[in-house]
Enzyme design. Structure first.
Site, mmCIF file in Angstrom:
data_model
loop_
_atom_site.group_PDB
_atom_site.id
_atom_site.type_symbol
_atom_site.label_atom_id
_atom_site.label_comp_id
_atom_site.label_asym_id
_atom_site.label_seq_id
_atom_site.Cartn_x
_atom_site.Cartn_y
_atom_site.Cartn_z
ATOM 1 N N SER A 1 43.497 6.784 -58.230
ATOM 2 C CA SER A 1 43.440 5.701 -59.214
ATOM 3 C C SER A 1 42.021 5.133 -59.302
ATOM 4 O O SER A 1 41.759 4.220 -60.057
ATOM 5 C CB SER A 1 44.441 4.589 -58.865
ATOM 6 O OG SER A 1 44.244 4.147 -57.531
ATOM 7 N N ASN B 1 49.452 -2.070 -49.770
ATOM 8 C CA ASN B 1 50.517 -2.649 -50.594
ATOM 9 C C ASN B 1 50.297 -4.143 -50.853
ATOM 10 O O ASN B 1 50.445 -4.615 -51.978
ATOM 11 C CB ASN B 1 51.885 -2.430 -49.940
ATOM 12 C CG ASN B 1 52.221 -0.955 -49.812
ATOM 13 O OD1 ASN B 1 51.487 -0.102 -50.321
ATOM 14 N ND2 ASN B 1 53.320 -0.644 -49.141
ATOM 15 N N THR C 1 57.262 -16.784 -99.252
ATOM 16 C CA THR C 1 58.347 -16.341 -98.376
ATOM 17 C C THR C 1 58.835 -15.040 -98.990
ATOM 18 O O THR C 1 58.822 -14.893 -100.229
ATOM 19 C CB THR C 1 59.500 -17.363 -98.302
ATOM 20 O OG1 THR C 1 60.067 -17.511 -99.606
ATOM 21 C CG2 THR C 1 59.037 -18.726 -97.804
ATOM 22 N N HIS C 2 59.207 -14.105 -98.168
ATOM 23 C CA HIS C 2 59.582 -12.758 -98.656
ATOM 24 C C HIS C 2 58.440 -12.124 -99.461
ATOM 25 O O HIS C 2 58.694 -11.296 -100.323
ATOM 26 C CB HIS C 2 60.843 -12.810 -99.532
ATOM 27 C CG HIS C 2 61.953 -13.612 -98.959
ATOM 28 N ND1 HIS C 2 62.956 -13.073 -98.188
ATOM 29 C CD2 HIS C 2 62.196 -14.943 -99.003
ATOM 30 C CE1 HIS C 2 63.787 -14.039 -97.801
ATOM 31 N NE2 HIS C 2 63.347 -15.182 -98.278
ATOM 32 N N SER D 1 33.908 3.747 -97.397
ATOM 33 C CA SER D 1 34.577 5.042 -97.450
ATOM 34 C C SER D 1 33.523 6.126 -97.485
ATOM 35 O O SER D 1 32.482 5.964 -98.110
ATOM 36 C CB SER D 1 35.456 5.105 -98.700
ATOM 37 O OG SER D 1 35.692 6.446 -99.067
ATOM 38 N N LYS E 1 34.112 1.511 -102.212
ATOM 39 C CA LYS E 1 35.067 0.912 -101.272
ATOM 40 C C LYS E 1 34.451 -0.003 -100.243
ATOM 41 O O LYS E 1 33.367 0.238 -99.717
ATOM 42 C CB LYS E 1 35.815 2.026 -100.527
ATOM 43 C CG LYS E 1 36.728 2.823 -101.416
ATOM 44 C CD LYS E 1 38.035 2.115 -101.677
ATOM 45 C CE LYS E 1 38.983 2.346 -100.514
ATOM 46 N NZ LYS E 1 40.242 1.677 -100.718
ATOM 47 N N ASN F 1 36.394 -1.705 -97.031
ATOM 48 C CA ASN F 1 37.718 -1.756 -96.421
ATOM 49 C C ASN F 1 37.806 -2.752 -95.256
ATOM 50 O O ASN F 1 36.858 -2.884 -94.485
ATOM 51 C CB ASN F 1 38.108 -0.361 -95.912
ATOM 52 C CG ASN F 1 38.239 0.636 -97.056
ATOM 53 O OD1 ASN F 1 38.662 0.276 -98.150
ATOM 54 N ND2 ASN F 1 37.853 1.874 -96.802
ATOM 55 N N GLU G 1 42.797 -4.067 -90.146
ATOM 56 C CA GLU G 1 43.782 -2.977 -90.023
ATOM 57 C C GLU G 1 43.924 -2.510 -88.582
ATOM 58 O O GLU G 1 45.028 -2.267 -88.091
ATOM 59 C CB GLU G 1 43.357 -1.790 -90.894
ATOM 60 C CG GLU G 1 43.446 -2.070 -92.383
ATOM 61 C CD GLU G 1 42.770 -0.973 -93.175
ATOM 62 O OE1 GLU G 1 43.469 -0.037 -93.587
ATOM 63 O OE2 GLU G 1 41.542 -1.032 -93.360
ATOM 64 N N TYR H 1 57.623 -1.411 -52.142
ATOM 65 C CA TYR H 1 56.563 -0.688 -52.853
ATOM 66 C C TYR H 1 56.954 0.764 -53.084
ATOM 67 O O TYR H 1 57.518 1.428 -52.212
ATOM 68 C CB TYR H 1 55.243 -0.734 -52.059
ATOM 69 C CG TYR H 1 54.121 0.022 -52.763
ATOM 70 C CD1 TYR H 1 53.380 -0.583 -53.764
ATOM 71 C CD2 TYR H 1 53.864 1.351 -52.463
ATOM 72 C CE1 TYR H 1 52.383 0.118 -54.446
ATOM 73 C CE2 TYR H 1 52.863 2.059 -53.135
ATOM 74 C CZ TYR H 1 52.130 1.428 -54.126
ATOM 75 O OH TYR H 1 51.152 2.130 -54.793
ATOM 76 N N GLN I 1 51.561 2.151 -58.974
ATOM 77 C CA GLN I 1 50.140 2.355 -59.261
ATOM 78 C C GLN I 1 49.914 2.498 -60.771
ATOM 79 O O GLN I 1 48.816 2.264 -61.262
ATOM 80 C CB GLN I 1 49.657 3.603 -58.522
ATOM 81 C CG GLN I 1 48.205 3.924 -58.746
ATOM 82 C CD GLN I 1 47.715 4.992 -57.778
ATOM 83 O OE1 GLN I 1 47.592 4.748 -56.585
ATOM 84 N NE2 GLN I 1 47.450 6.178 -58.287
ATOM 85 N N LYS J 1 48.334 -0.208 -63.824
ATOM 86 C CA LYS J 1 46.967 -0.681 -64.110
ATOM 87 C C LYS J 1 46.372 -0.272 -65.444
ATOM 88 O O LYS J 1 45.808 -1.105 -66.152
ATOM 89 C CB LYS J 1 46.033 -0.245 -62.989
ATOM 90 C CG LYS J 1 46.324 -0.986 -61.697
ATOM 91 C CD LYS J 1 45.486 -0.477 -60.566
ATOM 92 C CE LYS J 1 46.137 -0.859 -59.264
ATOM 93 N NZ LYS J 1 47.461 -0.208 -59.066
HETATM 94 N N1 ARG Z 1 46.392 2.530 -55.318
HETATM 95 C C1 ARG Z 1 47.662 2.012 -54.894
HETATM 96 C C2 ARG Z 1 48.310 1.207 -56.024
HETATM 97 O O1 ARG Z 1 47.623 0.826 -56.891
HETATM 98 C C3 ARG Z 1 47.490 1.127 -53.715
HETATM 99 C C4 ARG Z 1 48.683 1.033 -52.861
HETATM 100 C C5 ARG Z 1 48.983 2.343 -52.230
HETATM 101 N N2 ARG Z 1 49.882 2.202 -51.152
HETATM 102 C C6 ARG Z 1 50.394 3.267 -50.553
HETATM 103 N N3 ARG Z 1 51.123 3.046 -49.542
HETATM 104 N N4 ARG Z 1 50.177 4.468 -51.002
HETATM 105 O O2 ARG Z 1 49.477 1.006 -56.032
#
Ligand code: ARG
Length: 458
Positions: free
Chosen positions: A22, A109, A154-155, A276, A282, A284, A289, A316, A321, A324
């Site tokens: 990650s 965790n 309205t509408h 355009s 044009k 735009n 949008e 957990y 993960q 994010k």
């Molecule tokens: N990169 C992990 C996450 O965002 C961190 C936690 C990982 N924990 C584990 N026991 N593998 O969730």
């Protein structure tokens, strides 16, 4: 060998490293990860688990690591999976066994949940500020248009005349609720997970309240399993963002309609439009949008998060993960929308003449006539019916409501008086709507003044 590699006999397959990493996106958590680690080791020293000098050495080295990352000189390694282990490895590389003490009484965790809460606390403030920027820009435009009349819809059908400021201030209200939702969400996420460990707390005498104070959290989360298991704060934040996106998307839709040739109510500044590649004439409203378009993606992130969480047994699971990328993207997207719409609104040229021409449609004042009848003692349903008939009669005659004679009017509305013929002036109509929250300029000016004052402070 990975940091958790003690019990393994083989290294990780290259595909698994790709699959589980990650670091390519969670690196943005680094200032929060470092701040959390610094508070953690300070606490470890305070309760006597590590020496004060060791804590100080770790804190100083973390500062140096942060400076390296700030400058773009830190080498992130996919093999180290995530931001937590990248930073820890760098620490150990410099400090050896002392660096290896940072993870005492801690798990990734509780660490990742802490990082995220710190990050979202800061982002809540930033998004709120950007929303305030857009509100201020809408109010500034509104202040110039408390007497500019346009049809309210309205509408998407002509409904009643309103002043342009009133329409703009409706969005200011929506954004204010969005801001309060973020503040509310911030209250709930402002609690410390650290010290929960992997799931069950620790056998070490950790002082979680101390860490909470160090990191300016309201306190430590009560239940260690809850602390590492839930991501409701991510869902709440995403849902607050989804509502902002929804509101700005509706504003964008209004802007798109208003700047179309059919309306020509506003003209967006050249700096906020694109052309355009084929049609030379044009101009735009692409920003508007894309505001509408990006909203779909923000909604998607909210649904993705809810779906990821729905089947997870406590506590957990690595699935989490996946919280994010969508979150970061939603935050970046909504911030960009707010930051761009603010100057775009400020630069919009308002075509009051075309607005007035559209609002001159006498049918917009049909309700005024019905309400006049109510003042004469006619029950509203009957008044509504009579005026409706009058509208139908005029349509059959091929004339506007304002072109009918008193005699023609009386065919449908027996109680009509000469003053009814003067009812079709949109200015008179808006000025009469003095209800609290109504569109009368007298009311709207008060609202403008209210917002000018209210938006001075964050
Ligand atoms: N990169 C992990 C996450 O965002 C961190 C936690 C990982 N924990 C584990 N026991 N593998 O969730």
């Amino acid at each position: 060998m990975a940091m958790w590699g003690g019990r393994f006999e083989k290294g990780t397959d290259a595909l698994v490293a790709k699959f589980t990493e990650s670091i390519s996106y969670d690196r943005r958590l680094y200032p929060h990860d470092i701040r959390g680690s610094q508070a953690h080791v300070k606490m470890l020293a305070k309760v006597g688990i590590i020496a004060k000098a060791e804590a100080e050495a770790i804190r100083r080295e973390l500062d140096r690591i942060k400076a390296r990352i700030d400058r773009g000189e830190f080498e992130f390694k996919e093999s180290l999976e995530d931001i937590h282990m990248n930073i820890e490895a760098a620490l150990i590389e410099k400090l050896g066994p002392v660096g290896a003490k940072v993870h005492t009484g801690r798990s990734r965790n509780d660490q990742v949940a802490t990082d995220e809460r710190l990050y979202l606390r800061a982002e809540a403030d930033e998004v709120r500020e950007l929303a305030r920027g857009l509100q201020k820009s809408l109010v500034a435009l509104a202040a110039k248009h408390t007497g500019t009349i346009l049809p309210g819809f309205t509408h998407l059908q002509h409904a009643q005349p309103v002043v342009f400021a009133h329409h703009l201030l409706a969005y200011v209200e929506m954004l204010e609720r969005d801001r309060s939702r973020l503040a509310d969400c911030r209250e709930r996420l402002d609690w410390l997970p650290l010290g929960a460990g992997a799931i069950a707390g620790s056998t070490l005498p950790l002082d979680r309240e101390f860490v909470a104070r160090e990191l300016r959290f309201k306190g430590a989360l009560r239940n260690s399993m809850d602390a590492v298991a839930d991501r409701d704060y991510v869902v709440e934040f995403l849902s607050a963002l989804a509502l902002i996106a929804m509101h700005t998307s509706r504003l964008a839709e209004d802007l798109i309609l208003w700047s179309s040739q059919e309306f020509t109510f506003i003209e967006l500044d050249d700096a906020f439009c694109t052309g355009s590649s084929l049609m030379p004439q044009k101009k735009n409203p692409d920003v508007a949008e894309l505001t509408r378009g990006k909203t779909g993606r923000v909604y998607g992130h909210l649904i993705a998060m809810l779906t990821t969480l729905k089947g997870l047994p406590l506590t957990y699971n690595r699935d989490m993960q996946e919280d994010k990328q969508g979150l970061f993207d939603a935050i970046d997207t909504v911030k960009l929308i707010l930051a761009t719409l603010a100057p775009m609104m400020a630069g919009a040229k308002v075509n009051g003449k075309n607005m007035a021409a559209a609002a001159a449609d006498p049918a917009l004042m049909a309700t005024d006539l019905a309400e006049w009848l109510v003042c004469q003692g006619v029950p509203f349903r009957d008044a509504h019916h009579m005026v409706g008939r009058f509208v139908g009669d005029c349509k059959k005659r091929g004339i506007g409501l304002d072109q009918a004679t008193l005699k023609q009017m009386r065919a449908a509305i027996p109680a009509a008086k000469p003053e009814c013929l003067k009812m079709f002036d949109p200015r008179r109509s808006v000025e009469a709507r003095t209800t609290l929250g109504g569109t009368a300029p007298s009311q709207v000016k008060k609202q403008v003044a209210f917002w000018q004052k209210a938006l001075k402070t964050p």
